[in-house]
Design a protein around this motif. Sequence first.
Motif, mmCIF file in Angstrom:
data_model
loop_
_atom_site.group_PDB
_atom_site.id
_atom_site.type_symbol
_atom_site.label_atom_id
_atom_site.label_comp_id
_atom_site.label_asym_id
_atom_site.label_seq_id
_atom_site.Cartn_x
_atom_site.Cartn_y
_atom_site.Cartn_z
ATOM 1 N N ASP A 7 51.168 36.779 51.590
ATOM 2 C CA ASP A 7 50.939 35.789 52.634
ATOM 3 C C ASP A 7 49.448 35.640 52.908
ATOM 4 O O ASP A 7 48.751 36.639 53.099
ATOM 5 N N PRO A 8 48.955 34.415 52.936
ATOM 6 C CA PRO A 8 47.555 34.218 53.335
ATOM 7 C C PRO A 8 47.346 34.677 54.774
ATOM 8 O O PRO A 8 48.296 34.796 55.556
ATOM 9 N N ALA A 9 46.107 34.924 55.126
ATOM 10 C CA ALA A 9 45.783 35.343 56.490
ATOM 11 C C ALA A 9 46.185 34.253 57.470
ATOM 12 O O ALA A 9 45.968 33.065 57.213
ATOM 13 N N PRO A 10 46.785 34.618 58.604
ATOM 14 C CA PRO A 10 47.160 33.610 59.599
ATOM 15 C C PRO A 10 45.923 32.996 60.243
ATOM 16 O O PRO A 10 44.855 33.614 60.305
ATOM 17 N N TRP A 11 46.084 31.776 60.749
ATOM 18 C CA TRP A 11 44.924 31.053 61.276
ATOM 19 C C TRP A 11 44.284 31.774 62.443
ATOM 20 O O TRP A 11 43.073 31.668 62.661
ATOM 21 N N TRP A 12 45.085 32.538 63.213
ATOM 22 C CA TRP A 12 44.498 33.192 64.384
ATOM 23 C C TRP A 12 43.613 34.389 64.021
ATOM 24 O O TRP A 12 42.966 34.956 64.884
ATOM 25 N N HIS A 13 43.565 34.762 62.751
ATOM 26 C CA HIS A 13 42.628 35.792 62.300
ATOM 27 C C HIS A 13 41.285 35.202 61.876
ATOM 28 O O HIS A 13 40.392 35.944 61.451
ATOM 29 N N THR A 14 41.137 33.881 61.954
ATOM 30 C CA THR A 14 39.944 33.229 61.394
ATOM 31 C C THR A 14 38.657 33.763 62.010
ATOM 32 O O THR A 14 37.684 34.037 61.297
ATOM 33 N N GLY A 15 38.613 33.910 63.321
ATOM 34 C CA GLY A 15 37.394 34.400 63.963
ATOM 35 C C GLY A 15 37.030 35.787 63.510
ATOM 36 O O GLY A 15 35.849 36.069 63.207
ATOM 37 N N ALA A 16 38.017 36.690 63.432
ATOM 38 C CA ALA A 16 37.744 38.054 62.988
ATOM 39 C C ALA A 16 37.321 38.091 61.528
ATOM 40 O O ALA A 16 36.429 38.864 61.140
ATOM 41 N N LEU A 17 37.927 37.255 60.700
ATOM 42 C CA LEU A 17 37.547 37.214 59.292
ATOM 43 C C LEU A 17 36.145 36.642 59.114
ATOM 44 O O LEU A 17 35.394 37.076 58.241
ATOM 45 N N ALA A 18 35.776 35.661 59.944
ATOM 46 C CA ALA A 18 34.411 35.132 59.898
ATOM 47 C C ALA A 18 33.409 36.236 60.245
ATOM 48 O O ALA A 18 32.336 36.325 59.640
ATOM 49 N N TRP A 19 33.752 37.082 61.207
ATOM 50 C CA TRP A 19 32.873 38.197 61.553
ATOM 51 C C TRP A 19 32.768 39.185 60.388
ATOM 52 O O TRP A 19 31.682 39.694 60.080
ATOM 53 N N LEU A 20 33.888 39.442 59.707
ATOM 54 C CA LEU A 20 33.868 40.339 58.554
ATOM 55 C C LEU A 20 32.929 39.786 57.475
ATOM 56 O O LEU A 20 32.111 40.517 56.906
ATOM 57 N N VAL A 21 33.050 38.485 57.193
ATOM 58 C CA VAL A 21 32.183 37.860 56.194
ATOM 59 C C VAL A 21 30.717 37.942 56.630
ATOM 60 O O VAL A 21 29.829 38.283 55.829
ATOM 61 N N ALA A 22 30.455 37.638 57.878
ATOM 62 C CA ALA A 22 29.073 37.678 58.376
ATOM 63 C C ALA A 22 28.490 39.081 58.261
ATOM 64 O O ALA A 22 27.337 39.259 57.863
ATOM 65 N N ALA A 33 25.562 38.176 63.897
ATOM 66 C CA ALA A 33 25.869 37.334 65.055
ATOM 67 C C ALA A 33 25.350 35.912 64.835
ATOM 68 O O ALA A 33 26.022 34.926 65.180
ATOM 69 N N LEU A 34 24.150 35.801 64.246
ATOM 70 C CA LEU A 34 23.609 34.482 63.920
ATOM 71 C C LEU A 34 24.434 33.789 62.844
ATOM 72 O O LEU A 34 24.583 32.570 62.840
ATOM 73 N N ALA A 35 24.961 34.576 61.916
ATOM 74 C CA ALA A 35 25.664 34.012 60.765
ATOM 75 C C ALA A 35 27.133 33.715 61.055
ATOM 76 O O ALA A 35 27.782 33.044 60.254
ATOM 77 N N TRP A 36 27.656 34.198 62.189
ATOM 78 C CA TRP A 36 29.097 34.076 62.426
ATOM 79 C C TRP A 36 29.568 32.622 62.424
ATOM 80 O O TRP A 36 30.600 32.298 61.817
ATOM 81 N N ALA A 37 28.828 31.753 63.084
ATOM 82 C CA ALA A 37 29.255 30.348 63.152
ATOM 83 C C ALA A 37 29.291 29.717 61.762
ATOM 84 O O ALA A 37 30.201 28.949 61.444
ATOM 85 N N ALA A 38 28.294 30.056 60.927
ATOM 86 C CA ALA A 38 28.288 29.527 59.563
ATOM 87 C C ALA A 38 29.452 30.088 58.761
ATOM 88 O O ALA A 38 30.076 29.376 57.967
ATOM 89 N N ALA A 39 29.753 31.377 58.959
ATOM 90 C CA ALA A 39 30.898 31.969 58.271
ATOM 91 C C ALA A 39 32.192 31.295 58.697
ATOM 92 O O ALA A 39 33.069 31.022 57.877
ATOM 93 N N LEU A 40 32.301 31.014 59.983
ATOM 94 C CA LEU A 40 33.493 30.336 60.497
ATOM 95 C C LEU A 40 33.636 28.956 59.858
ATOM 96 O O LEU A 40 34.728 28.566 59.413
ATOM 97 N N ALA A 41 32.518 28.216 59.803
ATOM 98 C CA ALA A 41 32.555 26.882 59.192
ATOM 99 C C ALA A 41 32.889 26.968 57.708
ATOM 100 O O ALA A 41 33.524 26.067 57.149
ATOM 101 N N THR A 42 32.471 28.064 57.055
ATOM 102 C CA THR A 42 32.727 28.229 55.627
ATOM 103 C C THR A 42 34.187 28.497 55.337
ATOM 104 O O THR A 42 34.771 27.896 54.429
ATOM 105 N N ILE A 43 34.803 29.396 56.109
ATOM 106 C CA ILE A 43 36.158 29.803 55.749
ATOM 107 C C ILE A 43 37.238 28.921 56.378
ATOM 108 O O ILE A 43 38.369 28.903 55.886
ATOM 109 N N ALA A 44 36.907 28.175 57.426
ATOM 110 C CA ALA A 44 37.929 27.370 58.098
ATOM 111 C C ALA A 44 38.652 26.397 57.153
ATOM 112 O O ALA A 44 39.887 26.291 57.205
ATOM 113 N N PRO A 45 37.944 25.683 56.254
ATOM 114 C CA PRO A 45 38.672 24.792 55.352
ATOM 115 C C PRO A 45 39.660 25.541 54.456
ATOM 116 O O PRO A 45 40.729 25.016 54.119
#
Length: 202
Positions: A7-22, A33-45
């Motif tokens: 199963d792919p990661a559920p959408w509600w994990h997106t913020g935590a996964l963006a932090w992991l990537v950052a 912390a600076l990179a989190w928003a960019a990570a979020l924008a990257t993985i959201a699609p």
Amino acid sequence: MTSAPGDPAPWWHTGALAWLVARAYTRSRPAAALAWAAALATIAPYVLRRAVYESADRDGMVIFCRYRPVLDVVVATVLGLAFFGLGFSAFVAEFDHRPLVLVVLGGILGVVLAGALLMSVGLSPTDAVGPDTPDGRRWAIMALAQRPGTRCSALLLTRRLIASLPAGDVVVAVAADESLAGAYARFGFTRTPGRRVHRVLD
């Protein structure tokens, strides 16, 4: 087989996964912390594409999907236009506070751009294919990320996803650094210029 197992990661994990990537792609928590928003924008699609997978221990993740850069651009553009529409609506609605709205929107854009510069490697699927990449049905690995201080779960997850594919398919990626390029090589990948790697499954 045409899709990765599990199963792919559920959408509600997106913020935590963006932090992991950052955290994985930067050298410190302030930079993350600076990179989190960019990570979020990257993985959201890719969350929308159901192509983001996380390890059972939640210390590792990977984006694993069919190599379709045009689709990636379309989904990212639709999301970007949606956020732009929200921002523009706020700008129009707040006649008395337009300077403040502009400052906030500009600040958000600045943070996203700064974060994108901090995490500029291994996140773009279009860089993964070059003239040396074999033909075949291609799958892309992106944003392979392991939480600092932990080991291997992202690579093991990726190996499991690759093992689910049929012979003849081609898996492509861009290694974020030399260490990861070496890890890909140990998994049977061939390296080409620009830290691009590929593997034809047998």
